[in-house]
Design a protein around this motif. Structure first.
Motif, mmCIF file in Angstrom:
data_model
loop_
_atom_site.group_PDB
_atom_site.id
_atom_site.type_symbol
_atom_site.label_atom_id
_atom_site.label_comp_id
_atom_site.label_asym_id
_atom_site.label_seq_id
_atom_site.Cartn_x
_atom_site.Cartn_y
_atom_site.Cartn_z
ATOM 1 N N PRO A 116 -2.432 7.925 3.696
ATOM 2 C CA PRO A 116 -1.883 9.285 3.657
ATOM 3 C C PRO A 116 -1.382 9.706 5.037
ATOM 4 N N ASN A 117 -0.283 10.463 5.083
ATOM 5 C CA ASN A 117 0.168 10.957 6.381
ATOM 6 C C ASN A 117 -0.493 12.303 6.682
ATOM 7 N N ASN A 118 -0.097 12.950 7.760
ATOM 8 C CA ASN A 118 -0.775 14.166 8.190
ATOM 9 C C ASN A 118 -0.246 15.427 7.522
ATOM 10 N N HIS A 119 0.541 15.276 6.454
ATOM 11 C CA HIS A 119 1.037 16.442 5.714
ATOM 12 C C HIS A 119 0.308 16.628 4.383
ATOM 13 N N VAL A 120 -0.779 15.903 4.194
ATOM 14 C CA VAL A 120 -1.487 15.971 2.920
ATOM 15 C C VAL A 120 -2.992 16.012 3.171
ATOM 16 N N HIS A 121 -3.691 16.857 2.389
ATOM 17 C CA HIS A 121 -5.151 16.895 2.417
ATOM 18 C C HIS A 121 -5.683 15.768 1.534
ATOM 19 N N VAL B 134 4.787 9.517 -3.009
ATOM 20 C CA VAL B 134 4.789 8.302 -2.211
ATOM 21 C C VAL B 134 6.101 8.243 -1.422
ATOM 22 N N GLN B 135 5.983 8.101 -0.097
ATOM 23 C CA GLN B 135 7.147 8.085 0.778
ATOM 24 C C GLN B 135 7.624 6.673 1.118
ATOM 25 N N GLY B 136 6.793 5.679 0.824
ATOM 26 C CA GLY B 136 7.126 4.300 1.144
ATOM 27 C C GLY B 136 5.890 3.430 0.962
ATOM 28 N N TYR B 137 5.933 2.229 1.511
ATOM 29 C CA TYR B 137 4.822 1.293 1.355
ATOM 30 C C TYR B 137 4.544 0.609 2.689
ATOM 31 N N ILE C 269 0.836 -1.206 0.000
ATOM 32 C CA ILE C 269 0.000 0.000 0.000
ATOM 33 C C ILE C 269 0.868 1.252 0.000
ATOM 34 N N PRO C 270 0.684 2.176 -0.970
ATOM 35 C CA PRO C 270 1.473 3.409 -0.998
ATOM 36 C C PRO C 270 1.212 4.277 0.237
ATOM 37 N N TYR C 271 2.303 4.762 0.821
ATOM 38 C CA TYR C 271 2.243 5.682 1.961
ATOM 39 C C TYR C 271 2.579 7.067 1.433
ATOM 40 N N TRP C 272 1.573 7.954 1.394
ATOM 41 C CA TRP C 272 1.707 9.257 0.743
ATOM 42 C C TRP C 272 2.077 10.357 1.731
#
Length: 352
Positions: free
Chosen positions: A53-58, A13-16, A5-8
């Protein structure tokens, strides 16, 4: 845990990871850390698959009558300077994001525009990727040349680094702040750019730099921030400002130190390795590095050969970067024209 799963993050994408939080179709827009003032780099992305998604993206979920690809393209045509807040880090708040006004044609026309942009930008993106790969190959060739011309020449003398260069404590030579960049250039910041540097109000401990000095960044030298200064000025105490002893070519010594960083020699001898930096601020530690140098004629010959090789490689890298910049300009202009109706794509893909 690592998974499919892509980690955005804000830009990409910052990782999986092994599980998702949301599923597409979605639009992701950077909240902070995105290139809001770079009109050529996307800040919004259309996503179809499950993601975390992390907390730096809407995370935006379009209404049923809004194509997510069209929405992302429209948001990439926005002038974000009107909406960004933050004194230390650019930030796009949710309320400001919600206040952005875009033109929304019929759903059918949105799909036409999105299909058109998918096709046209795919070709541009493929070209950009090819140019970026070329730059990577040229950088590898440059590094290989540096290593062979500095570390593989038969040495004639060995000793600690402090035997071959001498640390200076110069008075400030002028108003310009001199910086050692990771590409090996040591010059006044005004010759490159001012953004992204932290300036000290008191300038406590600032030292002078003269043209011809060897300048090594105590925390960033391992990554290439070392070279011969082409400017008079001042620099922070994190730098070692040195002159070479007799029989040592300063240009060769700077290249040699860059090669030691590239070969991870500096990392191996450092007393402290921090995240993304290797600590050589202590002169007594730095000056004790064991090194071996070739004869003065061999040093000068190596510098001349590298200057020729670098000139050719750097010219090719410059051409590739210019091609990328022009392609990004074309891409941004195409997206803006399509979503604002300046070009009519309603008949795109239909037979003549």
């Amino acid at each position: 845990m690592v998974g499919p799963i892509p980690y955005w993050g804000a830009n990409s994408v910052q990782g999986y990871v092994d599980r998702s939080l949301v599923e597409g179709p979605l639009v992701l827009v950077g909240e902070d850390g995105a290139p809001f003032y770079d009109r050529l780099t996307p800040v919004a992305f259309a996503v179809d698959e499950p993601i975390w998604p992390n907390n730096h993206v809407h995370v935006l979920r379009p209404n049923v009558d809004v194509d997510h690809r069209f929405l992302a393209a429209s948001l990439n045509a926005v002038d974000y300077s009107l909406y960004i807040k933050g004194s230390t880090r650019d930030k796009l708040n949710q309320s400001d994001l919600s206040a952005i006004v875009i033109a929304v044609p019929s759903h059918e026309e949105q799909i036409k525009i999105a299909d058109f942009l998918d096709q046209e930008t795919a070709e541009i993106d493929a070209f950009i990727a090819d140019q970026e790969e070329l730059i990577g190959l040229l950088a590898e060739r440059r590094a290989a040349s540096l290593l062979s011309e500095t570390l593989e020449i038969k040495p004639t003398v060995s000793g600690s680094l402090g035997r071959f260069i001498r640390k200076q404590e110069r008075p400030i030579q002028g108003a310009d702040v001199v910086t050692a960049f990771r590409d090996g250039e040591v010059t006044a910041r005004s010759n490159r750019r001012e953004e992204g540097f932290t300036m000290s109000e008191a300038e406590s401990g600032y030292q002078g730099v003269a043209v011809g000095d060897i300048v090594f960044h105590g925390l960033d030298g391992f990554a290439g921030a070392v070279g011969v200064s082409d400017s008079n000025g001042r620099c922070s105490p994190v730098y070692h400002v040195c002159v070479s002893e007799k029989g040592v070519d300063p240009a060769f010594m700077a290249l040699y130190l860059r090669a030691l960083g590239l070969s991870e020699f500096l990392q191996a001898y450092a007393w402290s390795v921090r995240q993304r930096s290797v600590d050589y601020r202590n002169w007594s530690v730095f000056s004790k590095l064991p090194i071996s140098l070739p004869s003065p004629p061999e040093q000068r010959g190596a510098v001349e050969r590298l200057q020729i090789a670098f000139r050719e490689i750097d010219a090719a890298i410059t051409d590739a970067r210019e091609a990328i910049a022009l392609s990004k300009e074309r891409r941004a202009a195409l997206v803006s024209a399509a979503v604002t109706g300046k070009i009519d794509v309603r008949n795109h893909g239909e037979a003549a």
